[in-house]
Design an enzyme around this catalytic site. Structure first.
Site, PDB file in Angstrom:
ATOM      1  N   THR A 188       0.833  -1.206   0.000  1.00 39.75           N
ATOM      2  CA  THR A 188       0.000   0.000   0.000  1.00 39.75           C
ATOM      3  C   THR A 188       0.865   1.253   0.000  1.00 39.75           C
ATOM      4  OG1 THR A 188      -0.049  -0.131   2.394  1.00 39.75           O
ATOM      5  CG2 THR A 188      -1.955  -1.044   1.234  1.00 39.75           C
ATOM      6  N   ASP A 189       2.107   1.142   0.479  1.00 43.37           N
ATOM      7  CA  ASP A 189       2.911   2.369   0.657  1.00 43.37           C
ATOM      8  C   ASP A 189       3.271   3.017  -0.680  1.00 43.37           C
ATOM      9  OD1 ASP A 189       4.874   0.468  -0.048  1.00 43.37           O
ATOM     10  OD2 ASP A 189       6.346   1.192   1.419  1.00 43.37           O
ATOM     11  N   SER A 213      13.253  -6.312   5.885  1.00 47.32           N
ATOM     12  CA  SER A 213      13.922  -5.022   5.678  1.00 47.32           C
ATOM     13  C   SER A 213      15.383  -5.001   6.071  1.00 47.32           C
ATOM     14  CB  SER A 213      13.219  -3.904   6.459  1.00 47.32           C
ATOM     15  OG  SER A 213      12.119  -3.478   5.764  1.00 47.32           O
ATOM     16  N   ASP A 217       9.661   0.880   4.848  1.00 47.56           N
ATOM     17  CA  ASP A 217      10.776   0.203   5.517  1.00 47.56           C
ATOM     18  C   ASP A 217      11.737   1.205   6.151  1.00 47.56           C
ATOM     19  OD1 ASP A 217       9.503  -1.892   4.343  1.00 47.56           O
ATOM     20  OD2 ASP A 217      11.076  -2.319   2.875  1.00 47.56           O
TER      21      ASP A 217
HETATM   22  C1  GLA Z   1       9.022  -3.821   0.328  1.00 44.51           C
HETATM   23  C2  GLA Z   1       9.161  -2.343   0.028  1.00 44.51           C
HETATM   24  C3  GLA Z   1       8.158  -1.524   0.834  1.00 44.51           C
HETATM   25  C4  GLA Z   1       6.752  -2.084   0.702  1.00 44.51           C
HETATM   26  C5  GLA Z   1       6.717  -3.592   0.909  1.00 44.51           C
HETATM   27  C6  GLA Z   1       5.375  -4.187   0.599  1.00 44.51           C
HETATM   28  O1  GLA Z   1       9.385  -4.077   1.649  1.00 44.51           O
HETATM   29  O2  GLA Z   1      10.457  -1.886   0.317  1.00 44.51           O
HETATM   30  O3  GLA Z   1       8.220  -0.177   0.443  1.00 44.51           O
HETATM   31  O4  GLA Z   1       6.191  -1.743  -0.536  1.00 44.51           O
HETATM   32  O5  GLA Z   1       7.694  -4.253   0.116  1.00 44.51           O
HETATM   33  O6  GLA Z   1       4.407  -3.703   1.472  1.00 44.51           O
END
Ligand code: GLA
Length: 408
Positions: free
Chosen positions: A49-50, A137, A183
């Protein structure tokens, strides 16, 4: 509140930093003058969603990158990745294109310079226990660790949100993943004991505590998939296409009813992509409500619905993730489970009755091993922890006492 010696996380950190001192000495024949940590994260809900300006609900975790450094008088950076047994050296004023962890280091140097910061070099060693490339992350942790190292070495002002933005820029422009801000922001701004509900448009954040009596358990399938340039960018591009066709700046601007009224404008694929993002945003609000009223059952159901939507509509799950999520949910102590992070492979997250965690971890690992064969699953509970921060060396007894002074 118990003292640091009674705190297993603090004790683990002290031991890890003490080891880094030894590694620093081995690499540079000296002692480090600064120590810092940058956490990984787990997203409870609000996935994919970000990149559409939406809502997310991640927490920083007690798995982190730890870095020890000593500033230099010039702009050279000498860095040792202890876990990989790799060493790299470059001029912070002239970062060039790289692969692997060096891309994050160079990208952050580039982004800091682009933002007008004068960089001073440093010698550093770093190590960590965030599983690499698994959806927790590890990359954002690395970026923020390097940004913090430059800040400590060069006395740069530390604004967590500005630094998160800058690290995202490094990831987008230098590493080549068109990721959102989640993240980097949670790694920079995480709070001990709480998840953060983040509005990825205005970056406002609200701390939301977990329901009482539950634990967050990471279900690492042991499978990995490289994000760079791959399906992640395709999915975020599809979501952006859907927003454009629907005439909104981002899918975040549509509620479920708005989408229903307009989704005939989209082809079948984009309709499913848009459905996921729009409903996932709605689920984040409901999940935060469930947490506030201490309702793990409702939260678990929302996590389950999130997984189904990611699997069927956004199509970013994978066989190993689906399998481990099913096995976790089949356990009586599990309120809900879903894939977490970008997806395709890597980790899922489960909400589990706290008093049953040990048994849950043992038995779900056993069942997964029996069902999958080949990859080695790893399950472990995580605690919500603070964002990137600095440890100050107070003397040689620091490692033994475990005393910790967080600052900056
Ligand atoms: C990765 C990306 C984030 C986000 C997620 C999915 O971690 O770095 O920005 O889009 O995937 O929610």
């Amino acid at each position: 509140r118990a003292g640091p010696s009674a705190d297993p996380v603090a004790a683990r950190r002290s031991a890890a930093f003490a080891r880094l001192d030894v590694d620093f000495d081995a690499a540079f024949g000296d002692r480090p003058t600064g120590r810092l940590r940058a956490p990984g994260r787990v997203n409870l809900i609000g996935e994919h969603t970000d990149h559409q300006d939406g809502f997310v609900l991640p927490m920083a975790i007690d798995r982190e990158i730890r870095l020890a450094l000593r500033p230099r008088d010039d702009a050279r950076v000498r860095a040792v990745a202890v876990d990989l047994d790799e060493r790299h050296e470059f001029d912070a004023a002239a970062p060039d294109r790289r692969d692997g962890w060096e891309a994050y280091l160079h990208g952050v140097a580039w982004a800091l310079r682009e933002a007008g910061h004068e960089l001073r070099g440093f010698d550093a060693v770093f190590a960590g226990d965030v599983p690499r490339g698994g959806g927790l992350s590890s990359s954002a942790a690395l970026e923020l660790a390097f940004a913090k190292a430059f800040a400590v070495a060069g006395g740069l002002p530390w604004d967590p949100v500005a630094m998160a933005r800058l690290c995202r820029r490094a990831e987008n422009a230098w590493v080549g993943v068109a990721s959102g801000i989640m993240d980097q922001l949670i790694c920079a701004c995480g709070r001990e004991g709480a998840a953060l509900k983040i509005d990825c448009r205005d970056l406002s954040r609200e701390a939301v505590a977990l329901p009482s009596g539950v634990a967050v358990v990471i279900l690492d399938t042991g499978t990995r998939r490289d994000l760079v340039g791959g399906a992640y960018n395709d999915r975020s591009a599809e979501a952006a296409d859907a927003a454009r066709i629907l005439g909104v700046p981002a899918l975040r601007d549509l509620g479920p009813a708005d989408l229903e009224a307009r989704e005939h404008l989209l082809d079948a694929t984009l309709r499913r992509r848009a459905r996921h993002v729009v409903h996932e945003n709605a689920r984040v609000a409901l999940a935060a409500d469930a947490m506030r009223r201490d309702d793990p059952v409702a939260l678990g159901r929302l996590m389950n619905a999130s997984h189904e939507s990611l699997r069927d509509d956004f199509e970013v799950s994978g066989p190993a993730l689906d399998a481990i999520v099913d096995l976790a949910r089949a356990d009586a102590a599990c309120y809900g489970a879903r894939m977490t992070g970008a997806g395709f492979a890597g980790c899922a997250v489960a909400l589990v009755e706290e008093r049953a965690v040990e048994r849950f971890v043992r038995e779900v690992a056993q069942r997964t091993r029996a069902a999958a064969g080949g990859t080695e699953p790893r399950l472990f509970p995580v605690a919500a922890s603070a964002g990137v921060g600095r440890f100050e060396e107070e003397g040689p007894e620091w490692g033994a006492s475990g005393s910790r002074k967080a600052s900056g």
